[in-house]
Scaffold this active site. Structure first.
Site, PDB file in Angstrom:
ATOM      1  N   TRP A 126       4.297   2.204  10.019  1.00 38.59           N
ATOM      2  CA  TRP A 126       3.939   2.403   8.882  1.00 38.59           C
ATOM      3  C   TRP A 126       4.227   3.471   8.448  1.00 38.59           C
ATOM      4  CZ3 TRP A 126      -0.108   2.719  13.411  1.00 38.59           C
ATOM      5  CH2 TRP A 126      -0.813   1.477  13.968  1.00 38.59           C
ATOM      6  N   ASP A 175       2.058   9.242   9.959  1.00 39.47           N
ATOM      7  CA  ASP A 175       2.698   9.271   8.380  1.00 39.47           C
ATOM      8  C   ASP A 175       3.883  10.401   7.974  1.00 39.47           C
ATOM      9  OD1 ASP A 175       1.249   7.554   8.073  1.00 39.47           O
ATOM     10  OD2 ASP A 175      -1.199   8.772   7.115  1.00 39.47           O
ATOM     11  N   ASN A 185       0.637  -1.342  -0.112  1.00 37.66           N
ATOM     12  CA  ASN A 185       0.246  -0.750   0.367  1.00 37.66           C
ATOM     13  C   ASN A 185       0.841   1.299   0.034  1.00 37.66           C
ATOM     14  OD1 ASN A 185      -0.125  -1.278   2.874  1.00 37.66           O
ATOM     15  ND2 ASN A 185      -0.347  -0.010   3.252  1.00 37.66           N
ATOM     16  N   ASP A 186       0.881   1.940   1.059  1.00 39.68           N
ATOM     17  CA  ASP A 186       1.228   3.433   1.633  1.00 39.68           C
ATOM     18  C   ASP A 186       2.768   3.715   0.439  1.00 39.68           C
ATOM     19  OD1 ASP A 186      -1.109   3.634   2.075  1.00 39.68           O
ATOM     20  OD2 ASP A 186      -0.400   5.106   4.022  1.00 39.68           O
TER      21      ASP A 186
END
Length: 659
Positions: free
Chosen positions: A105, A172, A46-47
């Site tokens: 993350w 983030d 994902n990111d």
């Protein structure tokens, strides 16, 4: 929603765009892996994480989960590129679950040129979000560092360098060097606001201020950078992944131009969007090293959390994760005096052009099919008209004309409509994306990138872009031009076929068994699990099976998980160092009791063993047989399990000299 072009009656009264669910059943010998977009090699991505430029190449990191779909734990995987088109996988760089804080993350990496953190000059330092185990798993920011040019990272501490400030959302971090104030700045996403932190050493941080933007959902993956516009004006840009769906706007990358004060942000006006499609999320931008203030690059995750797991690539190809093409972005002054980011695909695409078809000028009044067919290409056209209602192109069109994706201009908006072909959105809410278009204009330039599962549309100078997943059926490769309510001229119509740079050839070697031709050959079997002949794909009541080669494979889901048995190969001499094969099915290792396993037996003893991962996709396994060279062996495929995932799949056993 624009009128359908399927029936003449629909042109008069309009229609409701049909909902077409994707067919998750694998199609034999069909791959949905894009030809020229970057994809994860296997499992989940994902990111994107902002790339760094080091040693003449870009190091691009992204969130990667090799336990998908059993867990959502992510690491940072690294790939490198020099042209931003061809990527070389380098494996996991920031590992997951190696500290008490678990998953890694999103965050950002920086090259610490001046050794401000004390890890060494040009050390690569990552600030990333993790769940702080000592604080009820609250989101906090942790430091990782690399002293081997960004290849591997180790944790600085199990304690965060930016603790949670008492908010549920705090994640983030995007870190930049603020040369005006000689310090590091990190932007954090904290629900509907972005917070600013400063540091001189990347280890000790002070909260400097915040900037709120209610009305765009929970902000994620913030961005902050300075750019010089085409008129020489310097502006700061603040960006974030945002959600405007409730107000009829995208949920991609929103941005504001203005002034960064060191502790806050003074915006010039309202937000703008860097993409209007459905699938360009968690995007990152980074400096063009050849023109740091005048040009940047950008890449986005081509997926959407509303349907992130709904893709044919998982069953057919064993992965879920595709990125957009890298685009170059610049800051441009608009006629109203404001400033906007404009995008175009990177020039490196020109290096993978296989052929160019120039069709010149085509007059269209109705529907005009083109003779070209393809699934991986770039199409450009300059379209002009005097009076009409609708103009555009049908792409990935089926032979009978019933399925297609439509791109064009209708009244006061440009659109990409995937509602007439296969797509991931089962709700029917996210089918046609729209961007503003001046209805007084009589011309438009479209630049369109088509790949096996994606379409990206650059309108005019690229202020408006649409990026969406489109899962057209294999063989739906036609193109047609269309108008409604008048005629149009398609000038400079050019199609560049793009090379498949992601093709992954199967290993080669001495074939011990491929289970083709409807027979097990001289392999012997006991029990009922293997039937009288190899399977030819998915068995009744089984989840879709993919990843096997040819038509035949071993599949012990015969009658369900209750069947058991053993399939044994003839003996053979180990005369090459490696044995490669495909394996899937249940995760029941040999030795744990009730195994589903593939075993290499030498002198009556199991010398190597492998099992599945509780998935129906077959993946390559490689055994190093260097210490067994010259010995005689045989292979056993064992199914002794009658519980959940009590079966095994296997195919293509090869002896080879290369790993």
């Amino acid at each position: 929603m624009r009128p359908s072009l399927l029936l003449a009656a629909a042109l008069l009264v309009g229609s409701v765009t049909p909902i077409r669910h994707i067919d998750a059943t694998p199609v034999a010998a069909t791959s949905y892996r894009p030809a020229y977009h970057h994809t994860v090699p296997d499992y989940w991505m994902n990111d994107p994480q902002r790339p760094i430029y080091l040693d003449g190449q870009f190091h691009y990191y992204y969130l990667y989960n090799n336990d998908y779909p059993r867990t959502n734990h992510t690491a940072w995987r690294r790939t490198t590129t020099t042209d931003l088109v061809r990527f070389t996988d380098r494996g996991v760089a920031v590992p997951k679950d190696t500290t008490v804080n678990g998953s890694i993350w999103s965050g950002s990496a920086v090259v610490d040129t001046n050794n401000t953190a004390g890890f060494g000059r040009n050390a690569v330092v990552v600030l990333a979000t993790q769940a702080h185990a000592a604080n009820n798993n609250a989101q906090a920011q942790f430091l990782w560092y690399s002293t081997d040019r960004g290849a591997t990272f180790r944790p600085y501490s199990a304690a965060p360098v930016i603790p949670n400030p008492g908010r549920v959302d705090s994640r983030d971090p995007k870190t930049i060097w603020d040369g005006d104030r000689n310090r590091w700045v990190t932007v954090l996403a904290e629900n509907d606001r972005l917070s600013f932190y400063t540091s001189t050493n990347l280890k000790t941080w002070q909260r400097a201020g915040e900037w709120a933007m209610p009305g765009l959902g929970v902000l994620e993956c913030p961005d902050l950078f300075k750019m010089v516009a085409d008129d020489g004006t310097t502006k700061w840009v603040l960006g974030a992944s945002a959600n405007g769906k409730h107000i009829g706007q995208p949920n991609t990358y929103a941005y504001w131009t203005g002034t960064f004060t060191g502790t806050g942000f003074q915006q010039d006006g309202t937000h703008q969007w860097l993409d209007y499609g459905w699938d360009w999320y968690a995007a990152v931008t980074w400096e063009n090293p050849a023109n740091p203030l005048g040009s940047r690059y950008a890449i986005g995750w081509m997926n959407n959390w509303d349907y992130a797991g709904n893709t044919p690539t998982w069953a057919n190809d064993g992965f879920n994760g595709t990125n957009s093409i890298v685009r170059e972005i610049k800051l441009k002054r608009q006629s109203d005096g404001g400033y906007s980011l404009v995008s175009q695909p990177v020039n490196g695409l020109g290096n993978i052009v296989a052929s160019t078809t120039s069709l010149g000028t085509v007059q269209v009044n109705g529907i005009v099919p083109l003779s070209y067919a393809g699934e991986a290409y770039e199409l450009t056209a300059d379209i002009s008209w005097s009076q009409l209602n609708n103009v555009g192109l049908q792409l990935r069109k089926s032979a009978d004309g019933s399925r297609h994706a439509d791109i064009g201009v209708f009244g006061n908006y440009a659109y990409l409509n995937r509602g007439f072909t296969n797509h991931p959105d089962t709700s029917g809410r996210f089918l046609e994306s729209k961007s503003p278009f001046d209805p007084a204009r009589k011309n438009v330039r479209l630049r369109i990138l088509v790949d096996r599962t994606t379409i990206e549309v650059f309108v005019d100078d690229g202020k408006y872009v649409h990026s969406s997943e489109v899962f057209a059926a294999p063989g739906d490769n036609g193109i047609a031009l269309y108008t409604d309510g008048g005629a149009a001229t398609f000038a400079n119509l050019t199609i560049r076929t793009l090379t498949n740079i992601n093709q992954q050839p199967a290993p080669t070697g001495t074939v011990l068994a491929d289970f083709e031709n409807g027979t097990y050959g001289t392999w012997t079997r006991t029990g009922t699990a293997f039937g009288t002949a190899p399977a030819t794909g998915t068995l009744p009541d089984q989840q879709p099976v993919g990843g096997y080669l040819g038509d035949g494979l071993v599949n012990t889901y015969l009658g369900g998980d209750a069947s058991t048995g053993i399939l044994t190969s003839p003996t053979f001499r180990i005369n090459q160092r490696y044995l490669k094969f495909l394996v899937g099915g249940g995760n029941h290792p040999n030795g744990a009791g009730y195994a589903t396993s593939v075993n290499l037996v030498v002198d009556g003893q199991i010398a190597r063993t492998a099992t599945g991962r509780d998935e129906e996709y077959l993946r390559w396994t490689t055994w190093d047989l260097g210490n067994l060279m010259g010995r005689t062996a045989h292979i056993q495929i064992v199914d002794n399990n009658t519980g959940g995932w009590g079966h095994i799949t296997a195919d293509q056993f090869l002896l080879t000299s290369t790993a």
